[in-house]
Design a protein around this motif. Structure first.
Motif: not given
Length: 581
Positions: A496-502, A552-559
């Motif tokens: 799984t790869v994810a990008v999170s921001d605050g 609080e932020g957002t996370t985008f994720r894909f597998r």
């Protein structure tokens, strides 16, 4: 639980509807055969015993008359009246008469004449000077006592107790009556003593059924009052039930052969029937998977199956033609819609550029600085227009990718390098957490780089000065807890790869349109970055997921599917990097 196939269900119906009932019939035949044989044995024993009782009853009066004749003899009458013993009597004629009567009563072995007080006054045949030979005595003796009365007055004089020979009461061959190998037993009911030699232990004759030397025996009994006898006849079961059992066994074998033949024919029939249905099922599965070229076999099976196969093939041909026309119509509609959207996006900046250039032309001589500002703003609009066109081209190209074996760390590093200027411009920080070992996946290197770059740029644009984003791609044995940070969720073959921001997060009402082209929540956004990212993810068999919380932020994720650890890598070494803006 996996459902049963049609063939299995049909054979199950055969088993439950034919095999089991026939098996029960075979079991019933065997049980019924033995029961019928036992009923026949018992019936024969009852009949033989009844005949024997009648025969004994018919013989008894003649045997009893011998005792009565002895009691009526003048010598016996005189002896009891005078109170003397028989040896003291001097009436020669009376003694000769008694001797003749004794000889005539040949089935009486011995007798005692007693007074009422029990005193024995005569013992026959000893007191007559005679002997009764017992060499031919094969059966026992039955004791029988009767009163002696005066012939004229009928007054009681004493008793006569005789020992009667049993063979005198039984017809010839009575020991083997009715049933082959049957055994007859006679008992004195007064003390239970046997009167004939016994073939078995005495207690076995007291049972209705017993086993002896591995064979089953049945018994029937009857008790007589006069003479006092208890008769028991025992007969073996096997000699009678064996023919029944053999017939039942032959019937069972025949049933088994019929069952085997029926099951074989049913199996052959169902195989021929279900083969056509299986072909039809395979063709239907191909259509379900999107392959409309599959065809069902129309020549095999029953007429109903052939008709269904022809109808199915006609349906798939019609469906293929319909879908082809529909896809053409949808493609035309999509192109028209996309062209209208693109025209709208291009027309607005072109209008602004034309107006700014016209104003700059008028102010070129009077106010050069204002003219320069207008020209710079037009150039910025041209840059934004160019970016929109590039994004449109990327959407067009995102559906056409070339799959190969890729070390996922390489496109991630390239995306991080390309996004660094954006984070530096925003004064934000990008933290990267990628495994040191190769992570091999199947995909398009450039497309994966574009996917992650779009997510990183989207994260950078959501941050304020000093904000932080995280790129994370790590293998784990079990899924980690979901949270605002990126996690790697791997079974044996998944990464799984994810990008999170605050950043500030995304409003809930904007989530349904988040991946639609040209939809954006940013004033300067084109609305194409996430649409391109979703197209690329789906082309790799993945789905772009989003988790967000306001403030609080957002996370985008894909597998992506990953190769197991330890596979030989063709590409080595890729280092994780950290960039601070």
């Amino acid at each position: 639980m996996k459902p049963l196939s049609l063939r299995s269900r049909f054979l199950l119906v055969v088993v439950l509807g034919v095999v089991v009932p026939l098996g029960l019939v075979g079991l019933w035949l065997n049980t019924s055969a033995r029961r019928s044989g036992e009923e026949l044995v018992r019936s024969r024993l009852e009949s033989s015993l009844h005949e024997l009782v009648e025969e004994i009853g018919a013989r008894w009066p003649a045997r009893l008359s011998g005792l009565l004749d002895l009691g009526d003899a003048p010598a016996v009458q005189e002896t009891l009246k005078e109170g003397i013993t028989l040896t003291q009597a001097d009436n020669v004629a009376a003694l000769e008469d008694l001797r003749a009567r004794w000889v005539a009563a040949d089935l009486i072995e011995s007798a005692e004449i007693r007074r009422p007080d029990g005193t024995v006054v005569a013992e026959l045949p000893a007191d007559l000077g005679l002997e009764r030979t017992s060499d031919n005595l094969t059966l026992g003796l039955l004791a029988y006592e009767l009163p002696v009365r005066e012939r004229l007055s009928g007054s009681f004089l004493g008793t006569l107790r005789g020992q009667l020979r049993i063979e005198g009461l039984l017809p010839p061959g009575a020991v083997a009556l009715g049933v082959g190998g049957a055994s007859l037993a006679l008992f004195d009911p007064r003390d239970g003593s046997p009167l004939v030699p016994l073939a078995f232990e005495t207690d076995l004759y007291l049972r209705q059924r017993f086993s002896w030397r591995g064979e089953s025996w049945l018994t029937e009994s009857e008790e007589m009052g006069d003479p006092p006898l208890r008769l028991v006849i025992a007969g073996p079961v096997e000699p009678v039930t064996r023919p029944f059992a053999q017939a039942a066994r032959r019937g069972t074998i025949a049933l088994l052969l019929v069952v085997a033949g029926a099951f074989g024919l049913a199996t052959l029939f169902t195989r021929r029937l279900t083969r056509s249905l299986e072909d039809l099922s395979v063709a239907a599965s191909q259509v379900t998977a999107g392959d409309l070229s599959g065809r069902a076999e129309e020549s095999g099976g029953s007429p109903e199956v052939q008709s269904t196969a022809r109808a199915f093939n006609d349906m798939t041909r019609s469906l293929s033609q319909t879908l082809e026309k529909l896809s053409q119509q949808e493609a035309v509609a999509a192109v028209g819609e996309f062209a209208a959207s693109l025209a709208h996006e291009v027309r607005n900046p072109l209008t602004s550029i034309r107006v700014d250039l016209q104003r700059a032309d008028r102010k070129m001589e009077d106010n050069p600085s204002e003219a320069r500002r207008l020209v710079n703003r037009a150039l910025d609009e041209l840059a934004r227009l160019n970016a929109s066109v590039d994004d449109v081209l990327r959407i067009a190209r995102s559906g056409r990718i070339t799959m190969s074996r890729v070390d996922l760390r390489l496109p991630l590093e390239a995306a991080v390098r390309a996004a660094e200027p954006k984070f530096n411009e925003r004064g934000a920080i990008l933290e990267v957490d990628v495994e040191p070992d190769p992570v091999w996946v199947t995909g398009d290197d450039s497309a994966l780089e574009q996917l992650v770059l779009n997510l990183l740029i989207n994260a950078a644009e959501a941050l304020d000065t000093g904000g932080q984003a995280v790129l994370k791609a790590v293998r784990v044995a079990r899924p980690e807890n979901h949270g605002p940070d990126l996690e790697l969720e791997v079974g044996p073959e998944q990464v799984t790869v994810a990008v999170s921001d605050g950043g500030a997060g995304i409003a809930r009402d904007a989530l349904p349109q988040l991946f639609e082209p040209f939809f954006t929540t940013k004033p300067e956004g084109t609305g194409l970055g996430l649409a391109v990212a979703q197209r690329i993810a789906r082309a790799h068999g993945a789905e772009l997921e989003v988790e967000t919380m306001l403030g609080e932020g957002t996370t985008f994720r894909f597998r992506l599917a990953a190769e197991p650890r330890g596979m030989e890598a063709g590409v080595t070494g890729a280092s994780a990097s950290r960039n601070e803006g």
